[in-house]
Scaffold this motif. Structure first.
Motif, mmCIF file in Angstrom:
data_model
loop_
_atom_site.group_PDB
_atom_site.id
_atom_site.type_symbol
_atom_site.label_atom_id
_atom_site.label_comp_id
_atom_site.label_asym_id
_atom_site.label_seq_id
_atom_site.Cartn_x
_atom_site.Cartn_y
_atom_site.Cartn_z
ATOM 1 N N SER A 60 -2.893 3.869 -3.036
ATOM 2 C CA SER A 60 -2.827 2.888 -4.118
ATOM 3 C C SER A 60 -2.417 1.539 -3.543
ATOM 4 C CB SER A 60 -1.827 3.331 -5.184
ATOM 5 O OG SER A 60 -2.227 4.539 -5.786
ATOM 6 N N LYS A 95 10.488 2.289 0.820
ATOM 7 C CA LYS A 95 10.035 2.988 -0.369
ATOM 8 C C LYS A 95 9.978 2.008 -1.528
ATOM 9 C CE LYS A 95 12.121 7.399 1.031
ATOM 10 N NZ LYS A 95 13.054 8.493 0.630
ATOM 11 N N LYS A 102 0.844 -1.191 0.000
ATOM 12 C CA LYS A 102 0.000 0.000 0.000
ATOM 13 C C LYS A 102 0.876 1.235 0.000
ATOM 14 C CE LYS A 102 -3.790 2.301 2.451
ATOM 15 N NZ LYS A 102 -4.664 2.284 3.649
ATOM 16 N N ALA A 103 0.629 2.132 -0.949
ATOM 17 C CA ALA A 103 1.404 3.361 -1.062
ATOM 18 C C ALA A 103 0.807 4.449 -0.178
ATOM 19 C CB ALA A 103 1.452 3.818 -2.516
ATOM 20 N N ASP A 104 1.542 5.564 -0.077
ATOM 21 C CA ASP A 104 1.074 6.662 0.759
ATOM 22 C C ASP A 104 -0.132 7.382 0.163
ATOM 23 O OD1 ASP A 104 2.465 7.590 -1.371
ATOM 24 O OD2 ASP A 104 3.833 8.885 -0.253
ATOM 25 N N ASN A 105 -0.409 7.183 -1.132
ATOM 26 C CA ASN A 105 -1.591 7.797 -1.763
ATOM 27 C C ASN A 105 -2.759 6.821 -1.852
ATOM 28 O OD1 ASN A 105 -0.538 6.077 -3.663
ATOM 29 N ND2 ASN A 105 -0.805 7.484 -5.390
ATOM 30 N N TYR A 122 7.198 6.102 -4.501
ATOM 31 C CA TYR A 122 6.158 6.176 -3.481
ATOM 32 C C TYR A 122 6.757 5.743 -2.147
ATOM 33 C CZ TYR A 122 2.740 6.376 -7.317
ATOM 34 O OH TYR A 122 2.027 6.729 -8.433
ATOM 35 N N SER A 123 6.118 6.176 -1.092
ATOM 36 C CA SER A 123 6.462 5.696 0.252
ATOM 37 C C SER A 123 5.527 4.550 0.624
ATOM 38 C CB SER A 123 6.350 6.818 1.282
ATOM 39 O OG SER A 123 7.275 7.844 1.009
ATOM 40 N N ILE A 124 6.090 3.551 1.281
ATOM 41 C CA ILE A 124 5.297 2.375 1.659
ATOM 42 C C ILE A 124 4.534 2.672 2.942
ATOM 43 C CG2 ILE A 124 5.392 -0.026 2.369
ATOM 44 C CD1 ILE A 124 7.743 -0.431 0.554
ATOM 45 N N SER A 125 3.240 2.529 2.875
ATOM 46 C CA SER A 125 2.405 2.695 4.059
ATOM 47 C C SER A 125 2.261 1.387 4.838
ATOM 48 C CB SER A 125 1.027 3.210 3.654
ATOM 49 O OG SER A 125 0.169 3.292 4.764
ATOM 50 N N GLU A 161 9.076 1.902 -6.117
ATOM 51 C CA GLU A 161 8.789 2.592 -7.361
ATOM 52 C C GLU A 161 7.804 1.769 -8.187
ATOM 53 O OE1 GLU A 161 12.339 3.384 -9.489
ATOM 54 O OE2 GLU A 161 13.112 4.860 -8.057
ATOM 55 N N GLN A 183 -2.765 -4.439 -9.924
ATOM 56 C CA GLN A 183 -3.123 -3.199 -9.242
ATOM 57 C C GLN A 183 -4.575 -3.298 -8.801
ATOM 58 O OE1 GLN A 183 -2.803 0.382 -11.569
ATOM 59 N NE2 GLN A 183 -3.318 1.729 -9.858
#
Length: 507
Positions: free
Chosen positions: A361, A434, A356-359, A442-445, A436, A387
């Protein structure tokens, strides 16, 4: 002598009588064979007609339609009431599909046309053809232009029908997920791309490419109802609603939706995992069957006739759905490459990695085999990158697209997924903080890893972990003799630290 003479004459009479009886039977058989020809036997023999399940169903529905609706055929109300009382929308779509293909001008379907359409529907074997027919059933039809197309609303209704059938026949009882609307929206938005309508061929091809097994439960359920409902209707005992209980209509359906590992309900605060029920249903329909194939139940250890054996014999009648177990959750077990490797390595079954990304996604990496560290790309043909949000899409399916390296120098560090080593789709850095996605950072949430194998895979992994702990404890406490201490490298380190006679005082 007189007695002896009378006894002998009696035996002769008995033998004569028995011979005459046998002779009479043979004479009668000969006369029957001479008097009766083969044609006469065939004329006298009248075989009993055997009706097929479709003929029986058509006759029953025709009789009930005549009684309840007053039509000389199969009416819509009777069709839905006795075959699809729980899924009335599915019954309406299937009836309209039969009526349209039969070119019926009346409000009902004649019995002969109904039987012909049922036989054609039951003869479908290819999955691609089944997907095309199901999409056509839910398409929007314009009579004035004789045009058929799909809208976002019709595709949402189609996916919701498949989801309800899968959840109603869930192995642990009917289920519902709060994320279902978001999940369906991701699929519909990815298919339509903000368009108001699409052709049936495009939607069918898109579903076959991205979710090849998601709509198959609809076809199997409809086939099951058309082929077996006549048994309950012939008995004329229970009501139609009672006949459609989960125990009766669920028989013969393949359980493709996996069972997710649930946290301890008595804990202080149960964790909220990324993978929800609707996502597992979607992934099971999009990925290879190796991730969600039902497995056979394990036989009980004892061979007695107790409750364990009775339960095992009951499970033999049905397939046991696959269970997905949580192996690693960065929110609970910590973030880092060492934590990932500790909880994921040595698991020999298929796995799913959710990133899960910081946005918000969400991405999924599907690995059909055990994870391992290597400087080369590896993996079978069932590897995939998906995705999930904000739009659902199968990004790639190929072999040798997985990469994991945290120790080998001179090669990229971290985890990668993609068939092109120079431009992987997803590239996670060595610290697992992190990543890509197609060169976009992206940063990993959060990261989760789910095991999709059987219970044996998990037990083998736990045994390996126990052995590693015992081996580490054994190597931590090493007893050395005086002779071994003279050549031990720690001795030279102590001498360099200013303890040159340390070994002499110990001996």
């Amino acid at each position: 002598m007189g007695n002896h003479h009378s006894h002998g004459s009696g035996s002769k009479k008995g033998s004569v009588i028995s011979m005459s009886a046998d002779t009479t039977d043979s004479i009668q058989k000969d006369e029957l064979s001479r008097s009766s020809s083969g044609t006469d036997v065939q004329e006298n023999f009248q075989p009993q007609t055997v009706m097929s399940p479709v003929d029986k169903l058509a006759k029953i529905l025709s009789d009930k339609s005549s009684e309840e609706e007053g039509v000389n055929g199969i009416g819509l109300g009777t069709f839905i009431r006795y075959l699809f009382p729980r899924y009335q929308l599915l019954g309406d779509k299937l009836y309209s599909y039969f009526r349209r293909n039969a070119n019926c001008t009346k409000s009902y379907i004649p019995s002969n046309d109904f039987k012909a359409q049922c036989e054609k529907f039951l003869a479908i074997i290819d999955d691609t053809s089944a997907i095309g027919i199901i999409v056509k059933m839910y398409s929007v039809y314009k009579e004035e232009s004789d045009n058929e197309f799909m809208t976002p609303e019709s595709l949402t209704s189609l996916l919701m029908t498949s989801y309800h059938i899968a959840m109603d026949h869930y192995s642990e009882g009917p289920q519902m997920c709060l994320m279902i609307n978001k999940t369906l929206k991701a699929v519909v938005d990815s298919c339509f791309h903000s368009k108001t309508h699409l052709s049936m061929q495009f939607v069918s091809h898109w579903l076959a490419a991205n979710t090849p097994r998601l709509l198959l439960p609809i076809h199997r359920y409809a086939v099951h109802c058309l082929a077996t409902s006549y048994r309950a209707l012939e008995a004329d005992g229970p009501s139609p609603v009672a006949v459609t209980s989960f125990d009766r209509r669920g028989e013969g359906l393949e359980l493709t939706t996996p069972v997710l590992d649930q946290p301890n309900p008595f804990g202080s605060k149960p964790p909220q995992h990324l993978l929800q029920m609707s996502m597992s249903w979607l992934l099971a329909g999009a990925l290879s069957p190796i991730y969600s194939r039902p497995r056979k139940p394990h036989s009980p250890s004892n061979s007695g006739t107790g409750l364990a054996s009775m339960s095992f014999l009951t499970k033999l009648l049905f397939a046991v759905p696959s269970h997905w177990l949580i192996l690693y959750d960065s929110n609970e077990m910590g973030v880092g490459a060492n934590r990932f490797l500790h909880h994921v390595l040595a698991y020999k079954g298929p796995t799913l990695i959710l990133i899960k990304a910081d946005n918000d996604s969400l991405f999924c990496i599907a690995a059909p085999c055990e994870w391992k560290e290597s400087h080369q790309y590896w993996g079978g043909e069932d590897c995939a990158v998906v995705q999930l949000f904000p739009k659902f899409q199968v990004l790639e399916k190929a072999s040798k697209m997985l990469y994991l390296n945290t120790t080998i120098r001179g090669y990229p560090q971290g985890l990668r997924a993609g068939s092109d080593p120079r431009a992987p789709i997803i590239a996670v850095d060595g610290g697992f903080e992190k990543f890509e996605f197609r060169k976009i950072p992206y940063s990993i949430s959060c990261i989760e890893v789910w095991g999709c194998g059987d219970q044996t895979s998990r037990e083998v992994q736990l045994d390996v972990k126990k052995w590693q702990v015992k081996e580490a404890e054994r190597q931590r406490c090493v007893k050395l003799s005086a002779a071994e201490w003279l050549d031990h490298p720690d001795r030279y380190l102590l001498e360099l630290a200013g303890r040159p006679v340390y070994h002499q005082t110990q001996t």
